[in-house]
Design a protein around this motif. Sequence first.
Motif, mmCIF file in Angstrom:
data_model
loop_
_atom_site.group_PDB
_atom_site.id
_atom_site.type_symbol
_atom_site.label_atom_id
_atom_site.label_comp_id
_atom_site.label_asym_id
_atom_site.label_seq_id
_atom_site.Cartn_x
_atom_site.Cartn_y
_atom_site.Cartn_z
ATOM 1 N N ASN A 197 138.674 -28.886 -4.663
ATOM 2 C CA ASN A 197 137.621 -28.589 -5.414
ATOM 3 C C ASN A 197 137.390 -27.053 -5.515
ATOM 4 N N SER A 198 137.366 -26.397 -6.443
ATOM 5 C CA SER A 198 137.255 -24.950 -6.490
ATOM 6 C C SER A 198 135.709 -24.767 -7.290
ATOM 7 N N GLY A 199 135.179 -26.033 -7.673
ATOM 8 C CA GLY A 199 133.882 -25.957 -8.410
ATOM 9 C C GLY A 199 132.548 -26.460 -7.368
ATOM 10 N N LEU A 218 143.677 -37.274 5.265
ATOM 11 C CA LEU A 218 142.752 -36.669 4.124
ATOM 12 C C LEU A 218 143.034 -35.280 4.036
ATOM 13 N N LEU A 219 143.518 -34.672 3.038
ATOM 14 C CA LEU A 219 143.587 -33.164 2.691
ATOM 15 C C LEU A 219 142.799 -32.515 1.973
ATOM 16 N N VAL A 220 141.930 -31.826 2.156
ATOM 17 C CA VAL A 220 140.694 -31.246 1.383
ATOM 18 C C VAL A 220 140.920 -29.681 1.043
ATOM 19 N N ASN A 221 141.217 -29.514 -0.264
ATOM 20 C CA ASN A 221 141.302 -27.907 -0.302
ATOM 21 C C ASN A 221 139.878 -27.432 -1.140
ATOM 22 N N ASN A 222 139.111 -26.881 -0.407
ATOM 23 C CA ASN A 222 137.829 -26.477 -0.994
ATOM 24 C C ASN A 222 137.622 -24.778 -1.338
ATOM 25 N N VAL A 223 138.904 -24.379 -1.135
ATOM 26 C CA VAL A 223 138.791 -22.884 -1.536
ATOM 27 C C VAL A 223 138.073 -22.492 -2.755
ATOM 28 N N ASN A 224 136.981 -21.578 -2.514
ATOM 29 C CA ASN A 224 136.229 -21.420 -3.795
ATOM 30 C C ASN A 224 135.330 -22.419 -4.145
ATOM 31 N N GLY A 255 135.596 -22.618 1.377
ATOM 32 C CA GLY A 255 134.410 -22.946 0.656
ATOM 33 C C GLY A 255 133.276 -23.006 1.469
ATOM 34 N N ASN A 256 132.118 -23.376 0.933
ATOM 35 C CA ASN A 256 131.029 -23.992 1.561
ATOM 36 C C ASN A 256 130.454 -25.416 1.608
ATOM 37 N N ILE A 257 129.923 -25.774 2.697
ATOM 38 C CA ILE A 257 129.406 -27.159 2.958
ATOM 39 C C ILE A 257 127.892 -26.788 3.166
ATOM 40 N N LEU A 258 126.999 -27.578 2.391
ATOM 41 C CA LEU A 258 125.810 -27.267 2.127
ATOM 42 C C LEU A 258 124.847 -28.694 2.545
ATOM 43 N N ALA A 259 124.474 -29.233 3.625
ATOM 44 C CA ALA A 259 123.934 -30.631 3.776
ATOM 45 C C ALA A 259 123.224 -30.546 5.128
ATOM 46 N N GLN A 260 122.373 -31.701 5.372
ATOM 47 C CA GLN A 260 121.857 -32.128 6.524
ATOM 48 C C GLN A 260 122.744 -32.261 7.631
ATOM 49 N N GLU A 261 123.972 -32.795 7.295
ATOM 50 C CA GLU A 261 124.795 -32.895 8.393
ATOM 51 C C GLU A 261 126.529 -33.016 7.815
ATOM 52 N N ASN A 276 133.948 -21.493 5.132
ATOM 53 C CA ASN A 276 133.044 -20.452 5.080
ATOM 54 C C ASN A 276 131.612 -20.857 5.714
ATOM 55 N N VAL A 277 130.855 -21.181 4.850
ATOM 56 C CA VAL A 277 129.531 -21.323 5.325
ATOM 57 C C VAL A 277 129.443 -23.122 5.805
#
Length: 366
Positions: A197-199, A218-224, A255-261, A276-277
């Motif tokens: 995910n880069s979006g 489980l490999l998650v590439n969340n760069v950008n 990348g960023n993770i924005l959530a309650q948990e 990142n965040v």
Amino acid sequence: MRLGKLLCLAVSIGLGLGVLDASAQSAGDSGGTNPGGTGSTAATSAPSPYIVSTGTTVLDAAVLGSSAALQVAPGATAIIDFSSTSTLTFTGDILNNGSIFAISSNPAFTSANFSAQNIFNNQGAMFSSILPASLSSFASGLPNLSLSLNAVNQIVNAGTISSAANLSMTAANIVNTNIMSAVQNVNLVSQLGNIVNSGVIAAQAGNVNLSTIAAQNLLVNNVNGVMQALLGNVNLSTASTNSTLEKLNINFTGGNILAQELNLNAINGLVDVNANVIDGMVNVNSCGAHITASTPNLSLGQMNIVGDPTFYNTGGSINIANNLNFAPVNFVSGPVSLAIVAQGDITASNGVNLITISSQTTGAPN
């Protein structure tokens, strides 16, 4: 955990090749027979796709299922009615360069389910169960229709995929470079454990769930990229259970993770997160964990971890929101080492007064 990072790099390269395949397919979009006479036709070898080449066309999902594949040209719109069936299966690919909208007026069918070898939603394309008001004169349907996309190989999105309720995707590889969103939950299941995910992947009122259904890491590439569930949680889990004892790992990068948990469930495996965040409390259930972020505040919640956990925040403080208890069991021997390092302060919430590190040993390493 360097091995985990190398594995993630290898996955990124492999999925990059998948994106190139999608571009080649899009560039080679030419002709094919067109049952029903909508759009252009040209001679080609079987299987023949249904092509929507111009204008807006309303299609019955039950009838469209006789076609081998679906192609929608730039500027064209296909409205697919799932009132007589809940599932539309193609033996070939879905290639969308325009707009695909799923509707259903049958209360018995609350989810529109698409299946294909590959699903490509290219740049500028829209794939949705939210019918815009501008198309209401063509068709109407249930206001809360879920959208489910299933591919044998890969789902590649460079446009927008959205759902009026839940958005579910299952494929060997899932790649998002723009927007995936749902009013309720976003469920992404990778059969090979590869998600890029880069979006933006966003759940407006629910959770973002990433998982595998096989014995895969489980490999998650969340760069950008951004994973967002402002009113819910971001959940990552492997297929391992206490009964199987499979050591399946979670590796999340960038990348960023924005959530309650942020909930990380690897049970018998390792969790390696380098983001990142991280805006939300982090809860971990695994045999080992290495969490690194660059965020104003990293909040540590419930930890069910054995091994040697490490928590680093290179951009701010760390707050310990729950009592922490780390103890080796089964295949971990020797004392547990704990590292909590922050650029700013390390604090504890009210009522938190205990960090327990046990040195007991109940088994030998495997």
